[in-house]
Design an enzyme around this catalytic site. Structure first.
Site, PDB file in Angstrom:
ATOM      1  N   HIS A 287       0.869  -1.183   0.000  1.00  0.00           N
ATOM      2  CA  HIS A 287       0.000   0.000   0.000  1.00  0.00           C
ATOM      3  C   HIS A 287       0.907   1.235   0.000  1.00  0.00           C
ATOM      4  O   HIS A 287       1.401   1.635   1.049  1.00  0.00           O
ATOM      5  CB  HIS A 287      -0.860   0.037   1.268  1.00  0.00           C
ATOM      6  CG  HIS A 287      -1.760  -1.148   1.455  1.00  0.00           C
ATOM      7  ND1 HIS A 287      -3.091  -1.134   1.125  1.00  0.00           N
ATOM      8  CD2 HIS A 287      -1.514  -2.403   1.942  1.00  0.00           C
ATOM      9  CE1 HIS A 287      -3.649  -2.313   1.416  1.00  0.00           C
ATOM     10  NE2 HIS A 287      -2.709  -3.101   1.913  1.00  0.00           N
TER      11      HIS A 287
ATOM     12  N   ARG B 255      -0.110   4.184  -1.078  1.00  0.00           N
ATOM     13  CA  ARG B 255      -1.024   5.236  -0.624  1.00  0.00           C
ATOM     14  C   ARG B 255      -0.999   6.520  -1.450  1.00  0.00           C
ATOM     15  O   ARG B 255      -1.138   7.619  -0.914  1.00  0.00           O
ATOM     16  CB  ARG B 255      -0.745   5.582   0.846  1.00  0.00           C
ATOM     17  CG  ARG B 255      -0.697   4.371   1.773  1.00  0.00           C
ATOM     18  CD  ARG B 255      -1.369   4.695   3.058  1.00  0.00           C
ATOM     19  NE  ARG B 255      -1.153   3.718   4.114  1.00  0.00           N
ATOM     20  CZ  ARG B 255      -1.903   2.618   4.253  1.00  0.00           C
ATOM     21  NH1 ARG B 255      -2.854   2.335   3.395  1.00  0.00           N
ATOM     22  NH2 ARG B 255      -1.682   1.807   5.272  1.00  0.00           N
TER      23      ARG B 255
ATOM     24  N   ASN C  92      -6.806   0.647  -2.014  1.00  0.00           N
ATOM     25  CA  ASN C  92      -7.570   1.383  -0.997  1.00  0.00           C
ATOM     26  C   ASN C  92      -6.985   2.773  -0.788  1.00  0.00           C
ATOM     27  O   ASN C  92      -6.576   3.158   0.298  1.00  0.00           O
ATOM     28  CB  ASN C  92      -7.653   0.595   0.323  1.00  0.00           C
ATOM     29  CG  ASN C  92      -6.307   0.262   0.925  1.00  0.00           C
ATOM     30  OD1 ASN C  92      -5.298   0.208   0.234  1.00  0.00           O
ATOM     31  ND2 ASN C  92      -6.282   0.050   2.223  1.00  0.00           N
TER      32      ASN C  92
ATOM     33  N   ASP D 218       2.417  -6.915   2.666  1.00  0.00           N
ATOM     34  CA  ASP D 218       1.288  -6.074   3.094  1.00  0.00           C
ATOM     35  C   ASP D 218       1.821  -4.784   3.730  1.00  0.00           C
ATOM     36  O   ASP D 218       1.330  -4.352   4.780  1.00  0.00           O
ATOM     37  CB  ASP D 218       0.360  -6.822   4.050  1.00  0.00           C
ATOM     38  CG  ASP D 218      -1.011  -6.147   4.159  1.00  0.00           C
ATOM     39  OD1 ASP D 218      -1.237  -5.103   3.515  1.00  0.00           O
ATOM     40  OD2 ASP D 218      -1.849  -6.660   4.917  1.00  0.00           O
TER      41      ASP D 218
ATOM     42  N   HIS E 273       1.539   3.921   8.213  1.00  0.00           N
ATOM     43  CA  HIS E 273       0.773   5.015   8.809  1.00  0.00           C
ATOM     44  C   HIS E 273       1.768   5.930   9.499  1.00  0.00           C
ATOM     45  O   HIS E 273       2.876   5.511   9.833  1.00  0.00           O
ATOM     46  CB  HIS E 273      -0.234   4.486   9.823  1.00  0.00           C
ATOM     47  CG  HIS E 273      -1.292   3.607   9.215  1.00  0.00           C
ATOM     48  ND1 HIS E 273      -2.344   4.103   8.484  1.00  0.00           N
ATOM     49  CD2 HIS E 273      -1.428   2.257   9.206  1.00  0.00           C
ATOM     50  CE1 HIS E 273      -3.102   3.099   8.058  1.00  0.00           C
ATOM     51  NE2 HIS E 273      -2.563   1.963   8.475  1.00  0.00           N
TER      52      HIS E 273
END
Ligand code: DOR
Ligand code: ZN
Ligand code: ZN
Length: 425
Positions: free
Chosen positions: A60, A62, A92, A293, A297
């Protein structure tokens, strides 16, 4: 370029010595010939092992929307530092990547910024969408909400997704079984949620006549129930592939409870018996590969009152695989399968089945030396998830299509085109 004094791992799990010449981005092997003296475009591999670059089909980065958490340029540097030379990015994003226009806009960002080879997943949604399946790695089915787009967990919704797309990757937790008030995190998202999702998937698959069933990838298996399910359906002949992630192979729920938000991830990390079943499955081939994965954050979010879930693991990927090799879980041959070949086969990415004549020149130099965990990591997540885990291998250099993208802690800058290429289609 040429790698001299090279000691490389072949796809059958043996080592060969000599030099590796790169011609038009492809490998030419010169066994027995150590190669020329040092010079421009010569990479001396004395003292290292040369391994195939990893294919990580689950990251991810982002972007668009949350590049403050990572972004493609920085995330692909972290990947390169971890020995990843091909990555497939999850959808996502903000907004979620659900339409052809959003796939195209995202692809434009990757083309400009991604240091390693890349491909994109689209997010499955209820509405009919205009995306041509051949331009994406898969449609990602979230049975628990993982983006602003709602989850799809009902039998009809799941079946419709499985009928629409030729390749589906699934986050198999049924959010109807969550109990968000419970603590710790693994009780808020109990294993029953995984078991329920598997039951929904299996009955939907069985309602679809065999020739029209999609290829299904079970993402981030974290429980012994998933291992048993994959074994059973594979034995029955389903086109099912299984992924797990390093954190499920290293830690247990007790570690996660002690670490708090640092190891808070979805699905949650479970019991020692789950870890044992997962290790056995990556060892014997019931699970096909280990994806990171990579889910970064911000540190401020992770240390705040309501921490988001996700572990940013890309830059430790290859040292973690080598740890499994050292512990006897993976043979060298399995390391090639688990690290690149199986995922490449599943997603139809050519030339990533190990170091051989004519394969894409995606190579990683590693040396046996303890990985320092004191310097700030490359990922914007700013956390070393494996800070207490001794990692006895270091990535020295990463080569993408014959171009050095990482070497001894440094990421060369590129004028114009980057070495990373789109791999799907
Ligand atoms: O822990 C997780 N983080 N699990 C997911 O499925 C999504 C991911 C994220 O994007 O943060
Ligand atoms: Zn997921
Ligand atoms: Zn994910």
């Amino acid at each position: 370029m040429i790698l001299t004094h090279a000691h490389w791992l072949t796809a059958d799990g043996t080592f060969q010595e000599g030099s590796i010449l790169v011609e038009q981005g492809r490998i030419r092997l010169e066994p027995g010939d150590p190669g020329p003296e040092p010079g421009p475009d010569v990479l001396d591999a004395t003292g290292s092992l040369v391994l195939p670059g990893l294919v990580d089909p689950h990251v991810h980065l982002r972007q668009p929307g949350q590049s403050g958490k990572e972004g493609v340029a920085n995330g692909s540097r972290a990947a390169a530092a971890g020995g990843i030379t091909t990555l497939l990015d999850m959808p996502n994003d903000r907004p979620p990547t659900t339409t052809a226009a959003r796939v195209a806009a995202k692809a434009a960002i990757f083309r400009q910024r991604c240091r390693v080879h890349w491909g994109l997943h689209v997010q499955a949604s209820r509405r009919p969408v205009d995306v041509d399946p051949s331009i994406v790695a898969s449609a990602k089915l979230y049975m628990a909400r993982g983006s602003p787009a709602p989850a799809i967990r009902d039998p009809d919704g799941v079946e419709a997704v499985l009928r629409r797309w030729p390749r589906v990757t699934v986050h198999a937790e049924d959010e109807a079984r969550f109990d968000p008030q419970r603590r710790p995190h693994d009780l808020a998202r109990p294993r029953e949620a995984v078991v329920a999702a598997l039951a929904t998937l299996e009955s939907a698959l069985r309602r679809i006549p065999e020739p029209r069933r999609p290829r299904l990838v079970l993402c981030h298996a974290s429980t012994r129930e998933e291992v048993a399910w994959v074994r059973r359906l594979k034995a029955e002949g389903f086109d099912l592939w299984g992924e797990t992630c390093p954190h499920y192979l290293v830690f247990t729920a007790d570690d996660a409870h002690r670490a708090g938000a640092r190891l808070q991830v979805n699905p949650p990390i479970r019991e020692p018996a789950d870890r044992e079943a997962l290790l056995e499955a990556v060892s014997d081939g019931a699970l096909d590969w280990i994806g990171t994965d990579h889910a970064p954050h911000r540190l401020a979010e992770k240390t705040g009152p309501n921490p988001p879930s996700g572990i940013a693991g890309a830059e430790w990927a290859l040292p973690l695989l080598l740890r499994l090799r050292d512990r006897g879980i993976l043979s060298w041959r399995r390391l090639v399968e688990v690290g690149c070949a199986r995922a490449a086969t599943c997603y139809g990415i050519a030339g990533r089945d190990g170091i051989r004549e004519g394969a894409v020149a995606d190579l990683v130099l590693v040396r046996p030396s303890r990985m320092p965990q004191s310097e700030p990591p490359v990922t914007r997540a700013g956390i070393h998830p494996y800070q207490d885990v001794p990692l006895d291998w270091q990535v020295q250099a990463t080569v993408v299509g014959g171009v050095v993208v990482y070497r001894d802690g440094v990421f060369p800058e590129f004028q114009g085109e980057l070495p990373g290429r789109r791999v799907i289609p």
